[in-house]
Design a protein around this motif. Structure first.
Motif, mmCIF file in Angstrom:
data_model
loop_
_atom_site.group_PDB
_atom_site.id
_atom_site.type_symbol
_atom_site.label_atom_id
_atom_site.label_comp_id
_atom_site.label_asym_id
_atom_site.label_seq_id
_atom_site.Cartn_x
_atom_site.Cartn_y
_atom_site.Cartn_z
ATOM 1 N N ALA A 312 0.575 -1.344 0.380
ATOM 2 C CA ALA A 312 -0.023 0.203 -0.405
ATOM 3 C C ALA A 312 0.683 1.252 0.415
ATOM 4 O O ALA A 312 0.724 2.075 -0.844
ATOM 5 C CB ALA A 312 -1.177 0.006 1.534
ATOM 6 N N ALA A 313 2.042 0.792 1.020
ATOM 7 C CA ALA A 313 2.981 2.409 1.180
ATOM 8 C C ALA A 313 3.799 2.796 -0.858
ATOM 9 O O ALA A 313 3.914 3.518 -1.133
ATOM 10 C CB ALA A 313 4.173 2.240 1.719
ATOM 11 N N LYS A 314 3.812 1.493 -1.375
ATOM 12 C CA LYS A 314 4.300 1.952 -2.365
ATOM 13 C C LYS A 314 3.321 1.911 -3.526
ATOM 14 O O LYS A 314 3.882 2.927 -4.356
ATOM 15 C CB LYS A 314 5.183 0.986 -3.266
ATOM 16 N N ALA A 315 2.347 1.829 -3.124
ATOM 17 C CA ALA A 315 1.530 2.053 -3.894
ATOM 18 C C ALA A 315 0.424 3.855 -3.569
ATOM 19 O O ALA A 315 0.037 4.579 -5.189
ATOM 20 C CB ALA A 315 -0.191 1.082 -4.132
ATOM 21 N N GLY A 316 1.046 4.527 -2.556
ATOM 22 C CA GLY A 316 0.987 5.618 -2.327
ATOM 23 C C GLY A 316 -0.170 5.884 -1.507
ATOM 24 O O GLY A 316 -0.893 7.203 -0.759
ATOM 25 N N MET A 352 11.467 -8.060 10.016
ATOM 26 C CA MET A 352 10.398 -6.755 8.890
ATOM 27 C C MET A 352 10.926 -5.669 8.107
ATOM 28 O O MET A 352 10.830 -5.570 7.299
ATOM 29 C CB MET A 352 9.607 -6.001 9.762
ATOM 30 N N TYR A 353 12.260 -5.238 8.997
ATOM 31 C CA TYR A 353 12.811 -4.110 8.441
ATOM 32 C C TYR A 353 13.680 -4.622 7.373
ATOM 33 O O TYR A 353 13.416 -3.380 6.183
ATOM 34 C CB TYR A 353 13.814 -3.716 9.391
ATOM 35 N N GLY A 354 14.186 -6.043 7.193
ATOM 36 C CA GLY A 354 14.311 -6.408 5.426
ATOM 37 C C GLY A 354 13.464 -6.371 4.633
ATOM 38 O O GLY A 354 13.442 -6.081 3.025
ATOM 39 N N ARG A 355 12.245 -6.962 5.035
ATOM 40 C CA ARG A 355 11.032 -6.820 3.793
ATOM 41 C C ARG A 355 10.568 -5.783 3.275
ATOM 42 O O ARG A 355 10.250 -5.947 2.914
ATOM 43 C CB ARG A 355 9.746 -7.819 4.805
ATOM 44 N N ALA A 356 10.475 -4.973 4.298
ATOM 45 C CA ALA A 356 10.121 -3.339 4.121
ATOM 46 C C ALA A 356 11.231 -2.106 3.368
ATOM 47 O O ALA A 356 10.919 -1.679 4.244
ATOM 48 C CB ALA A 356 8.764 -2.597 5.081
ATOM 49 N N PHE A 357 12.134 -2.875 3.520
ATOM 50 C CA PHE A 357 13.662 -1.808 3.398
ATOM 51 C C PHE A 357 13.143 -0.903 2.792
ATOM 52 O O PHE A 357 13.720 0.279 2.526
ATOM 53 C CB PHE A 357 14.284 -3.221 2.704
ATOM 54 N N ASP A 358 12.669 -0.468 1.738
ATOM 55 C CA ASP A 358 12.115 -0.225 0.091
ATOM 56 C C ASP A 358 12.002 0.956 0.899
ATOM 57 O O ASP A 358 11.527 2.174 0.445
ATOM 58 C CB ASP A 358 11.954 -0.340 -1.206
ATOM 59 N N VAL A 359 10.798 0.647 2.120
ATOM 60 C CA VAL A 359 9.834 1.869 2.416
ATOM 61 C C VAL A 359 10.588 2.315 3.873
ATOM 62 O O VAL A 359 9.730 3.478 3.825
ATOM 63 C CB VAL A 359 8.267 1.421 2.607
#
Length: 439
Positions: A312-316, A352-359
């Protein structure tokens, strides 16, 4: 004073056996020539050491390596990963994973036990579940050389005593002894019953993030770096530190309990009894709460709510973006203090930080730029081993006695097994045949 040369030579031989086996365990198959270059030992010494490791059943040689070498081709050497294995266990808040792992890091078999979210599981009950799964996974032909256990708690290194595991609801649990005792009790399996481990097999327990950094340093994103900070975020926050190439454990093994660093005096209450701990500001529960996805037992709850919020974050999505920015900011605030203390070459983010690294990355980097005192040269990277980091670290911990002294550990292990076999034969009222040793 006269020096006993024999003992000196024996110590050197054992050390060199350890060096060669460790190279093969971590790097994979190598030619004798490559082993000589990596260890600064001459080829004749390498040949003798490989022969000794082969006689112990730890390595095998195969066809010569013809890769652009001059002169006589050099045989390839690889570990034998099938028979001598370790048992690796990861105890997390929502699950337990049990695996058999061979030399070289090869996972032979693995099984996960899901735990009811928010339900406290008594240590003795959980350990019995581990025993039952382990008995199913270990093949009759395999010999367990060690047991490594990773747990989300504060662990005393010398005996695996869990001082506190807030997110499990455990306190003062002699986990190392519980696991050792349970795995030595014969368990019903196909074709009869057997104990998973013998009386001489070491059981080693450590914090899951400490073992995460051990795994990433040995096989993952921290390979080749001597000063590393590893952070794993799930229900809580765990951390591990490598300084000068060695894992930092502290006087009793409690070093690295980073999730309970106080970062916000006005923050929320923490399960440890404190307030404003780092994990209350940057943990998984906070991330999901800020994004409107607090964990529950609702049927509509996503299987992986973190992945749902990240997407959802990547989608804005505005709420998901704000959640990532807020958690990333607190993550950066805590990391800045640790960077100032340890001056690492690399920061590895797992769980979680690795999985959500991009955001999270942008917010974390922005805080590090303004709060870290050192020049912004530290690298921030996601864990390479993903969710398996702690399990692989548990296996590495269990292998350490064998890697440190291959000859001594195997000799002692086989002697103990022979003694146990003799005792069983002598206690039998009328034996017709002797049991064949698994050799």
């Amino acid at each position: 004073m006269r020096i006993e040369q024999g003992s000196t030579h024996e110590a050197v031989r054992r050390h060199n056996l350890s060096v060669v086996l460790r190279q093969l365990h971590l790097a994979g198959p190598l030619s004798r020539s490559e082993l000589a270059m990596r260890t600064d030992l001459n080829r004749s010494t390498i040949k003798a050491l490989v022969a000794q490791l082969g006689s112990l059943g730890l390595v095998r040689e195969s066809d010569a390596d013809h890769r652009g070498t001059r002169g006589r081709p050099s045989p390839m050497v690889a570990v034998r990963s099938g028979r001598l294995v370790v048992l690796a266990v990861e105890i997390a808040v929502d699950f337990v994973t049990v695996a058999t792992v061979g030399l070289g890091g090869r996972i032979h078999a693995e099984q996960r036990i899901d735990l009811a979210h928010g339900a406290a599981v008594r240590p003795a009950v959980l350990v019995r579940q581990v025993r039952d799964v382990a008995a199913e996974l270990v093949r009759p032909s395999q010999v367990i050389m060690g047991v490594g256990v990773a747990i989300v708690g504060l662990v005393r290194g010398e005996d695996g005593f869990v001082h506190i595991a807030p997110n499990l609801g455990w306190a003062d649990v002699p986990l190392g002894q519980l696991v050792a005792d349970e795995l030595r009790v014969p368990t019903a399996v196909a074709g009869g019953s057997r104990a998973v481990i013998g009386p001489d097999v070491p059981v080693l327990v450590a914090n899951e993030a400490d073992l995460g950094v051990l795994a990433e340093h040995a096989r993952g994103a921290a390979q080749g770096f001597d000063n590393v900070l590893y952070l794993s975020g799930e229900v809580g926050i765990g951390g591990g530190v490598v300084v000068g190439g060695r894992r930092l454990t502290g006087a009793n093994g409690y070093a690295g309990e980073l999730g309970h660093l106080p970062v916000n005096p006005d923050g929320r209450a923490c399960g440890c009894g404190g307030r404003g701990c780092w994990e209350t500001e940057a943990g998984k529960r906070t991330f999901l709460r800020l994004a409107g996805h607090e964990q529950s037992e609702r049927p509509e709850q996503p299987t992986d709510p973190v992945a749902h919020v990240v997407a959802a974050a990547k989608a804005g999505d505005p709420q998901a973006v704000r959640a990532a920015e807020e958690v990333g900011r607190w993550l950066g605030i805590g990391l800045a203090g640790l960077v100032n203390v340890f001056d690492p070459d690399r920061v590895v983010l797992g769980g979680m930080y690795g999985r959500a690294f991009d955001v999270f990355e942008a917010a974390v980097v922005e805080v590090l730029k303004t709060r870290a005192l050192t020049p912004p040269t530290v690298e921030l990277v996601p864990a390479a081993l993903g969710p398996e980091s702690s399990l692989i670290g548990a296996a590495e911990l269990a292998f350490e006695p064998l890697l440190a002294d291959p000859d001594g550990v195997l000799t002692a292990s086989l002697s103990a097994r022979d003694g146990a076999a003799s005792a069983r034969v002598e206690s039998s009222p009328a034996p017709r045949t002797k049991g064949k040793r698994d050799g």
